[in-house]
Design a protein around this motif. Structure first.
Motif, PDB file in Angstrom:
ATOM      1  N   GLY A  32       0.780  -1.229   0.000  1.00  0.00           N
ATOM      2  CA  GLY A  32       0.000   0.000   0.000  1.00  0.00           C
ATOM      3  C   GLY A  32       0.806   1.270   0.000  1.00  0.00           C
ATOM      4  O   GLY A  32       0.229   2.363   0.041  1.00  0.00           O
ATOM      5  N   GLU A  33       2.122   1.193  -0.059  1.00  0.00           N
ATOM      6  CA  GLU A  33       2.954   2.391  -0.024  1.00  0.00           C
ATOM      7  C   GLU A  33       2.860   3.173  -1.337  1.00  0.00           C
ATOM      8  O   GLU A  33       2.757   2.594  -2.427  1.00  0.00           O
ATOM      9  CB  GLU A  33       4.408   2.003   0.262  1.00  0.00           C
ATOM     10  CG  GLU A  33       5.374   3.171   0.264  1.00  0.00           C
ATOM     11  CD  GLU A  33       4.942   4.290   1.184  1.00  0.00           C
ATOM     12  OE1 GLU A  33       5.052   5.456   0.771  1.00  0.00           O
ATOM     13  OE2 GLU A  33       4.462   4.011   2.307  1.00  0.00           O
ATOM     14  N   THR A  34       2.905   4.498  -1.238  1.00  0.00           N
ATOM     15  CA  THR A  34       2.732   5.349  -2.423  1.00  0.00           C
ATOM     16  C   THR A  34       3.907   6.288  -2.664  1.00  0.00           C
ATOM     17  O   THR A  34       4.538   6.265  -3.713  1.00  0.00           O
ATOM     18  CB  THR A  34       1.438   6.174  -2.297  1.00  0.00           C
ATOM     19  OG1 THR A  34       0.334   5.308  -2.098  1.00  0.00           O
ATOM     20  CG2 THR A  34       1.210   7.004  -3.559  1.00  0.00           C
ATOM     21  N   MET A  35       4.222   7.136  -1.680  1.00  0.00           N
ATOM     22  CA  MET A  35       5.152   8.236  -1.929  1.00  0.00           C
ATOM     23  C   MET A  35       6.556   7.746  -2.253  1.00  0.00           C
ATOM     24  O   MET A  35       7.231   8.321  -3.107  1.00  0.00           O
ATOM     25  CB  MET A  35       5.186   9.171  -0.714  1.00  0.00           C
ATOM     26  CG  MET A  35       3.904   9.941  -0.487  1.00  0.00           C
ATOM     27  SD  MET A  35       3.306  10.787  -1.978  1.00  0.00           S
ATOM     28  CE  MET A  35       4.707  11.815  -2.406  1.00  0.00           C
ATOM     29  N   ILE A  36       7.020   6.707  -1.590  1.00  0.00           N
ATOM     30  CA  ILE A  36       8.355   6.196  -1.884  1.00  0.00           C
ATOM     31  C   ILE A  36       8.420   5.704  -3.321  1.00  0.00           C
ATOM     32  O   ILE A  36       9.413   5.927  -4.031  1.00  0.00           O
ATOM     33  CB  ILE A  36       8.722   5.066  -0.904  1.00  0.00           C
ATOM     34  CG1 ILE A  36       8.800   5.618   0.513  1.00  0.00           C
ATOM     35  CG2 ILE A  36      10.037   4.416  -1.296  1.00  0.00           C
ATOM     36  CD1 ILE A  36       9.063   4.552   1.558  1.00  0.00           C
ATOM     37  N   VAL A  37       7.364   5.054  -3.788  1.00  0.00           N
ATOM     38  CA  VAL A  37       7.333   4.535  -5.154  1.00  0.00           C
ATOM     39  C   VAL A  37       7.273   5.684  -6.157  1.00  0.00           C
ATOM     40  O   VAL A  37       7.981   5.675  -7.172  1.00  0.00           O
ATOM     41  CB  VAL A  37       6.124   3.591  -5.328  1.00  0.00           C
ATOM     42  CG1 VAL A  37       6.050   3.098  -6.759  1.00  0.00           C
ATOM     43  CG2 VAL A  37       6.221   2.432  -4.371  1.00  0.00           C
ATOM     44  N   VAL A  38       6.438   6.672  -5.887  1.00  0.00           N
ATOM     45  CA  VAL A  38       6.305   7.802  -6.811  1.00  0.00           C
ATOM     46  C   VAL A  38       7.639   8.504  -7.006  1.00  0.00           C
ATOM     47  O   VAL A  38       8.008   8.876  -8.128  1.00  0.00           O
ATOM     48  CB  VAL A  38       5.233   8.776  -6.288  1.00  0.00           C
ATOM     49  CG1 VAL A  38       5.240  10.074  -7.108  1.00  0.00           C
ATOM     50  CG2 VAL A  38       3.855   8.134  -6.341  1.00  0.00           C
ATOM     51  N   MET A  39       8.388   8.677  -5.929  1.00  0.00           N
ATOM     52  CA  MET A  39       9.626   9.454  -6.007  1.00  0.00           C
ATOM     53  C   MET A  39      10.857   8.600  -6.272  1.00  0.00           C
ATOM     54  O   MET A  39      11.881   9.130  -6.725  1.00  0.00           O
ATOM     55  CB  MET A  39       9.814  10.227  -4.699  1.00  0.00           C
ATOM     56  CG  MET A  39       8.650  11.126  -4.343  1.00  0.00           C
ATOM     57  SD  MET A  39       8.901  12.112  -2.861  1.00  0.00           S
ATOM     58  CE  MET A  39      10.101  13.299  -3.459  1.00  0.00           C
ATOM     59  N   GLY A  40      10.777   7.281  -6.011  1.00  0.00           N
ATOM     60  CA  GLY A  40      11.970   6.462  -6.146  1.00  0.00           C
ATOM     61  C   GLY A  40      11.958   5.444  -7.252  1.00  0.00           C
ATOM     62  O   GLY A  40      13.029   5.027  -7.707  1.00  0.00           O
ATOM     63  N   ALA A  41      10.772   5.023  -7.709  1.00  0.00           N
ATOM     64  CA  ALA A  41      10.714   3.923  -8.678  1.00  0.00           C
ATOM     65  C   ALA A  41      10.433   4.373 -10.099  1.00  0.00           C
ATOM     66  O   ALA A  41      10.598   3.602 -11.031  1.00  0.00           O
ATOM     67  CB  ALA A  41       9.644   2.913  -8.253  1.00  0.00           C
TER      68      ALA A  41
END
Length: 493
Positions: free
Chosen positions: A415-424
């Motif tokens: 369910g994580e969002t922000m780390i994925v948006v900025m890192g992936a």
């Protein structure tokens, strides 16, 4: 009258009811508390609850129902083509509400009188510029019909607010008066007070259930609308994610497989990092660390759980990504050429793993500490070393709980969002290379709901289908974790 003033009045009435009812109970008993059926505080509390409870409940319901009823009543004044289209109707009523709020702000700031707001017209006044002067920005000029609806909205809201004050204050007074009249030394006040408290506890316990039901229903209805406009087969088995906001509608490719693959792949990388580190940290803190070290190290590890995910995202974007690129890029230290940019699945996975360490560590530490000391003593008494006791006794006993902790951490990672948006990155790709840019379901939910498409278009409604699918997956993981813990947990005497 603002709601805060209504609440203050109700509380004043409840306080007065408390003292008057308590005094009446004493008077009926001849000032001898031994003659009272209940403690004196129960008589006062009964009057206070009778005054404040129903009144505040009605206030809460009124705050939810009044805007809905006013909007529903004003819908009949919209043009037939707009009223028939749910999306257009919602946008039109949103403009009406914004203009009405702007008029309220103008009156509150003294930019116009109440009479001016009621008689305002677009022929003599630039409504958009006037509202901009009081801090309310509109995207387009205001037409006469929208302004008239906004004025109707204000009039209906003002009447509703006046009726709200009369109803709630009157209800509080009636409740206090009835409780006061019933108060005497033989009145069973304690039973009524405890019954009211029980109802409040039931209501508090129902909040989580009702919230979950509301979330599920909102997802289900919008997901059904999406599948009416887009084939379910193409969504669940499509391998391309290429949404279009150019008005092509169903011509977009909205395949779910690249997104769920990216979600599971990045989550797997995160668990590969978090599970060993978190589990080893838990074993050390629970079995080997001295009390002084544990008192310092455990809070320091748990500090990671309080770091906002946006900070982790910045850490991935500005620190971890460039470091990995410097090591595995074409011009990096090893000149491998594996990475073409700092945003990649491994970047988000590593940082997400750091975020999950305190979840795994804290849960595993609690589970290991729950293993009875008698099992440790028995193992050591039979000649086993400390490490053998940990490996052959403690960990097998705690394994079901540890597995449950890992599955809960997995659902957190999915369910994580922000780390994925900025890192992936934002590329939806079916790739096995962790150094490629990927994206996840949660990241695309954000992008689809912040795009330029209409709210009732498949490109926007797909966010609800993605959310519903992700909800089912995380719910299944949580149920599996609970099942494993309950089924395989050893019961100790």
């Amino acid at each position: 009258m603002p709601a805060i003033w209504i609440i203050a009045i109700v509380l004043v009435i409840a306080s007065a009811g408390y003292f008057f009812a308590r005094r009446r109970a004493f008077a009926s008993a001849g000032s001898d508390p031994r003659q009272l059926h209940s403690l004196p505080v129960y008589y006062g509390a009964n009057a206070a609850i009778a005054a404040a409870g129903p009144a505040l409940l009605v206030l809460l319901v009124w705050a939810i129902a009044q805007p809905l009823l006013v909007n529903s009543a004003l819908t009949q004044y919209l043009p037939a083509d707009i009223a028939a289209d749910e999306g257009a109707r919602s946008l039109a009523m949103a403009d009406v509400n914004r203009i009405a709020g702007g008029l309220d702000a103008a009156v509150a700031q003294g930019a116009m009188t109440e009479n001016d707001a009621q008689t305002l017209n677009v022929e003599t006044t630039d409504v958009r510029a006037m509202l901009a002067s009081v801090g309310v920005a509109l995207g387009a000029d205001v037409d006469a019909q929208t302004l008239a609806l906004a004025q109707r909205y204000r009039a209906a809201t003002a009447f509703g607010n006046m009726l709200r004050v009369v109803t709630i204050v009157g209800l509080a007074l009636v409740g206090a008066a009835i409780a006061y009249k019933l108060t005497n030394k033989d009145f069973r006040a304690r039973r009524y007070v405890e019954g009211a408290i029980k109802l409040m506890l039931i209501a508090a316990a129902s909040v989580a259930v009702l919230t979950t039901v509301g979330i599920v229903l909102s997802l289900v209805f919008n997901t059904i609308e999406f599948f009416k406009a887009f084939p379910a087969k193409d969504f669940f088995f499509g391998t391309r994610w290429e949404p279009s906001f150019s008005g092509r509608g169903g011509h977009s490719d909205l395949g779910f497989l690249p997104l769920i693959w990216g979600t599971l792949f990045i989550s797997l990388i995160a668990l590969i990092v978090a599970v060993p580190v978190g589990l080893f940290a838990a074993i050390y803190l629970s079995e080997y660390a001295s009390p002084r070290v544990r008192a310092f190290a455990k809070p320091m590890v748990e500090v990671l759980a309080g770091v906002p995910t946006i900070v982790y995202g910045l850490f991935a974007l500005l620190t971890v990504g460039p470091l990995l690129l410097n090591a595995f890029g074409a011009n990096g230290v090893f000149q491998l050429g594996w990475m073409s940019g700092g945003t990649a699945a491994i970047t988000a996975g590593l940082v997400m793993g750091f975020m999950l360490i305190p979840f795994v560590s804290s849960l595993s530490d609690d589970i290991i500490n729950a293993v009875p000391q008698s099992m440790r003593d028995g193992s050591l008494g039979l000649g086993a070393t400390h490490s053998e006791t940990v490996r052959q006794v403690i960990l097998p006993a705690a394994l079901p709980g540890i597995v449950g902790a890992v599955l809960l951490a997995a659902s957190r990672a999915i369910g994580e969002t922000m780390i994925v948006v900025m890192g992936a990155g934002a590329a939806a790709a079916l790739s096995m290379n962790p150094f490629d840019a990927m994206t996840t379901v949660t990241a695309k939910i954000v992008s689809q709901l912040t795009g330029d498409g209409e709210f009732n278009s498949p490109e926007t409604l797909v966010a609800f289908a993605l959310g519903m699918t992700l909800f089912v997956i995380t719910l299944a993981l949580n149920i599996l974790a609970l099942y494993i813990v309950r089924k395989y947990r050893e019961q100790y005497e």
